[in-house]
Design a protein around this motif. Structure first.
Motif, PDB file in Angstrom:
ATOM      1  N   MET A   1     -28.026 -48.165  20.772  1.00  0.00           N
ATOM      2  CA  MET A   1     -28.366 -47.126  19.829  1.00  0.00           C
ATOM      3  C   MET A   1     -27.236 -46.996  18.821  1.00  0.00           C
ATOM      4  SD  MET A   1     -29.430 -43.335  20.809  1.00  0.00           S
ATOM      5  CE  MET A   1     -29.700 -42.096  19.633  1.00  0.00           C
ATOM      6  N   ASN A   2     -27.587 -47.034  17.548  1.00  0.00           N
ATOM      7  CA  ASN A   2     -26.588 -46.924  16.486  1.00  0.00           C
ATOM      8  C   ASN A   2     -26.358 -45.469  16.113  1.00  0.00           C
ATOM      9  OD1 ASN A   2     -26.466 -49.686  16.365  1.00  0.00           O
ATOM     10  ND2 ASN A   2     -27.973 -49.839  14.723  1.00  0.00           N
ATOM     11  N   THR A   3     -25.107 -45.117  15.902  1.00  0.00           N
ATOM     12  CA  THR A   3     -24.809 -43.780  15.406  1.00  0.00           C
ATOM     13  C   THR A   3     -24.735 -43.833  13.888  1.00  0.00           C
ATOM     14  OG1 THR A   3     -22.437 -44.160  15.584  1.00  0.00           O
ATOM     15  CG2 THR A   3     -23.528 -43.154  17.481  1.00  0.00           C
ATOM     16  N   HIS A   4     -25.158 -42.786  13.262  1.00  0.00           N
ATOM     17  CA  HIS A   4     -25.165 -42.710  11.810  1.00  0.00           C
ATOM     18  C   HIS A   4     -24.064 -41.764  11.358  1.00  0.00           C
ATOM     19  CE1 HIS A   4     -28.939 -44.870  11.561  1.00  0.00           C
ATOM     20  NE2 HIS A   4     -29.376 -44.114  12.570  1.00  0.00           N
ATOM     21  N   PRO A   5     -23.503 -42.008  10.173  1.00  0.00           N
ATOM     22  CA  PRO A   5     -22.476 -41.107   9.668  1.00  0.00           C
ATOM     23  C   PRO A   5     -23.072 -39.726   9.344  1.00  0.00           C
ATOM     24  CG  PRO A   5     -23.067 -42.703   7.991  1.00  0.00           C
ATOM     25  CD  PRO A   5     -23.765 -43.108   9.250  1.00  0.00           C
ATOM     26  N   LEU A   6     -22.237 -38.734   9.426  1.00  0.00           N
ATOM     27  CA  LEU A   6     -22.664 -37.372   9.148  1.00  0.00           C
ATOM     28  C   LEU A   6     -22.893 -37.206   7.656  1.00  0.00           C
ATOM     29  CD1 LEU A   6     -23.091 -34.471  10.176  1.00  0.00           C
ATOM     30  CD2 LEU A   6     -20.685 -34.074   9.727  1.00  0.00           C
ATOM     31  N   ARG A   7     -24.046 -36.680   7.295  1.00  0.00           N
ATOM     32  CA  ARG A   7     -24.348 -36.407   5.888  1.00  0.00           C
ATOM     33  C   ARG A   7     -24.079 -34.936   5.625  1.00  0.00           C
ATOM     34  NH1 ARG A   7     -29.903 -38.039   3.990  1.00  0.00           N
ATOM     35  NH2 ARG A   7     -28.983 -37.120   2.127  1.00  0.00           N
ATOM     36  N   TRP A   8     -23.001 -34.659   4.899  1.00  0.00           N
ATOM     37  CA  TRP A   8     -22.584 -33.284   4.652  1.00  0.00           C
ATOM     38  C   TRP A   8     -23.587 -32.527   3.805  1.00  0.00           C
ATOM     39  CZ3 TRP A   8     -19.118 -31.148   7.559  1.00  0.00           C
ATOM     40  CH2 TRP A   8     -18.181 -31.958   8.192  1.00  0.00           C
ATOM     41  N   ASP A   9     -24.226 -33.207   2.852  1.00  0.00           N
ATOM     42  CA  ASP A   9     -25.190 -32.509   2.018  1.00  0.00           C
ATOM     43  C   ASP A   9     -26.381 -32.019   2.839  1.00  0.00           C
ATOM     44  OD1 ASP A   9     -26.033 -35.107   2.484  1.00  0.00           O
ATOM     45  OD2 ASP A   9     -26.907 -35.371   0.503  1.00  0.00           O
ATOM     46  N   ALA A  10     -26.857 -32.831   3.750  1.00  0.00           N
ATOM     47  CA  ALA A  10     -27.967 -32.415   4.603  1.00  0.00           C
ATOM     48  C   ALA A  10     -27.555 -31.277   5.531  1.00  0.00           C
ATOM     49  CB  ALA A  10     -28.462 -33.598   5.422  1.00  0.00           C
ATOM     50  N   LEU A  11     -26.333 -31.320   6.028  1.00  0.00           N
ATOM     51  CA  LEU A  11     -25.842 -30.253   6.897  1.00  0.00           C
ATOM     52  C   LEU A  11     -25.739 -28.928   6.136  1.00  0.00           C
ATOM     53  CD1 LEU A  11     -24.621 -29.364   9.620  1.00  0.00           C
ATOM     54  CD2 LEU A  11     -22.394 -29.995   8.685  1.00  0.00           C
ATOM     55  N   VAL A  12     -25.195 -28.974   4.928  1.00  0.00           N
ATOM     56  CA  VAL A  12     -25.034 -27.750   4.127  1.00  0.00           C
ATOM     57  C   VAL A  12     -26.391 -27.147   3.779  1.00  0.00           C
ATOM     58  CG1 VAL A  12     -24.270 -26.881   1.876  1.00  0.00           C
ATOM     59  CG2 VAL A  12     -22.769 -28.354   3.224  1.00  0.00           C
ATOM     60  N   PHE A  13     -27.327 -27.980   3.311  1.00  0.00           N
ATOM     61  CA  PHE A  13     -28.636 -27.449   2.959  1.00  0.00           C
ATOM     62  C   PHE A  13     -29.407 -26.971   4.189  1.00  0.00           C
ATOM     63  CE2 PHE A  13     -27.975 -29.884  -1.006  1.00  0.00           C
ATOM     64  CZ  PHE A  13     -28.125 -28.824  -1.883  1.00  0.00           C
ATOM     65  N   GLY A  14     -29.214 -27.607   5.316  1.00  0.00           N
ATOM     66  CA  GLY A  14     -29.841 -27.140   6.545  1.00  0.00           C
ATOM     67  C   GLY A  14     -29.321 -25.782   6.970  1.00  0.00           C
ATOM     68  N   VAL A  15     -28.019 -25.586   6.867  1.00  0.00           N
ATOM     69  CA  VAL A  15     -27.425 -24.290   7.217  1.00  0.00           C
ATOM     70  C   VAL A  15     -27.883 -23.213   6.234  1.00  0.00           C
ATOM     71  CG1 VAL A  15     -25.234 -23.031   7.347  1.00  0.00           C
ATOM     72  CG2 VAL A  15     -25.454 -25.265   8.433  1.00  0.00           C
ATOM     73  N   LEU A  16     -27.921 -23.536   4.939  1.00  0.00           N
ATOM     74  CA  LEU A  16     -28.389 -22.554   3.958  1.00  0.00           C
ATOM     75  C   LEU A  16     -29.856 -22.191   4.200  1.00  0.00           C
ATOM     76  CD1 LEU A  16     -26.753 -23.768   0.635  1.00  0.00           C
ATOM     77  CD2 LEU A  16     -26.218 -21.719   1.945  1.00  0.00           C
ATOM     78  N   PHE A  17     -30.678 -23.180   4.521  1.00  0.00           N
ATOM     79  CA  PHE A  17     -32.081 -22.913   4.820  1.00  0.00           C
ATOM     80  C   PHE A  17     -32.199 -22.003   6.041  1.00  0.00           C
ATOM     81  CE2 PHE A  17     -36.072 -24.000   6.966  1.00  0.00           C
ATOM     82  CZ  PHE A  17     -36.976 -23.658   5.966  1.00  0.00           C
ATOM     83  N   ALA A  18     -31.393 -22.253   7.065  1.00  0.00           N
ATOM     84  CA  ALA A  18     -31.422 -21.423   8.268  1.00  0.00           C
ATOM     85  C   ALA A  18     -30.990 -19.989   7.951  1.00  0.00           C
ATOM     86  CB  ALA A  18     -30.531 -22.024   9.352  1.00  0.00           C
ATOM     87  N   LEU A  19     -29.988 -19.829   7.090  1.00  0.00           N
ATOM     88  CA  LEU A  19     -29.536 -18.485   6.708  1.00  0.00           C
ATOM     89  C   LEU A  19     -30.622 -17.733   5.933  1.00  0.00           C
ATOM     90  CD1 LEU A  19     -25.830 -19.133   5.712  1.00  0.00           C
ATOM     91  CD2 LEU A  19     -26.670 -17.908   7.722  1.00  0.00           C
ATOM     92  N   VAL A  20     -31.323 -18.428   5.055  1.00  0.00           N
ATOM     93  CA  VAL A  20     -32.424 -17.791   4.322  1.00  0.00           C
ATOM     94  C   VAL A  20     -33.527 -17.375   5.291  1.00  0.00           C
ATOM     95  CG1 VAL A  20     -34.282 -18.242   2.654  1.00  0.00           C
ATOM     96  CG2 VAL A  20     -31.935 -18.924   2.136  1.00  0.00           C
ATOM     97  N   LEU A  21     -33.824 -18.219   6.247  1.00  0.00           N
ATOM     98  CA  LEU A  21     -34.849 -17.901   7.240  1.00  0.00           C
ATOM     99  C   LEU A  21     -34.448 -16.671   8.067  1.00  0.00           C
ATOM    100  CD1 LEU A  21     -37.505 -18.754   8.636  1.00  0.00           C
ATOM    101  CD2 LEU A  21     -36.088 -20.062  10.215  1.00  0.00           C
ATOM    102  N   VAL A  22     -33.199 -16.609   8.482  1.00  0.00           N
ATOM    103  CA  VAL A  22     -32.718 -15.448   9.255  1.00  0.00           C
ATOM    104  C   VAL A  22     -32.779 -14.187   8.398  1.00  0.00           C
ATOM    105  CG1 VAL A  22     -30.666 -14.443  10.318  1.00  0.00           C
ATOM    106  CG2 VAL A  22     -31.326 -16.779  10.858  1.00  0.00           C
ATOM    107  N   GLY A  23     -32.380 -14.285   7.134  1.00  0.00           N
ATOM    108  CA  GLY A  23     -32.456 -13.127   6.241  1.00  0.00           C
ATOM    109  C   GLY A  23     -33.875 -12.636   6.059  1.00  0.00           C
ATOM    110  N   TRP A  24     -34.808 -13.572   5.874  1.00  0.00           N
ATOM    111  CA  TRP A  24     -36.213 -13.186   5.750  1.00  0.00           C
ATOM    112  C   TRP A  24     -36.709 -12.484   7.018  1.00  0.00           C
ATOM    113  CZ3 TRP A  24     -40.193 -15.129   8.790  1.00  0.00           C
ATOM    114  CH2 TRP A  24     -41.468 -14.703   8.438  1.00  0.00           C
TER     115      TRP A  24
END
Length: 61
Positions: A1-24
């Motif tokens: 199984m190959n590991t993939h490098p961490l994509r910071w942009d996807a992590l940031v947008f995922g966290v922001l999406f989660a924060l918006v969901l929690v706020g809603w």
């Protein structure tokens, strides 16, 4: 199984999406006010900006 490098942009947008969901959810169930969420959002963005600046300065030093 190959590991993939961490994509910071996807992590940031995922966290922001989660924060918006929690706020809603907090507004929907009347657990927070709009003013309280506005302040929490501003504080979150300021802390994230300071963390980004600190990481940039650490990397260049």
């Amino acid at each position: 199984m190959n590991t993939h490098p961490l994509r910071w942009d996807a992590l940031v947008f995922g966290v922001l999406f989660a924060l918006v969901l929690v706020g809603w959810a907090l507004l929907t169930y009347d657990l927070a006010s709009v003013d309280g969420l506005a302040v929490a959002g501003l504080v979150t963005l300021i802390v994230a900006g300071l963390a980004g600046i600190a990481l940039t300065l650490r990397r260049t030093s």
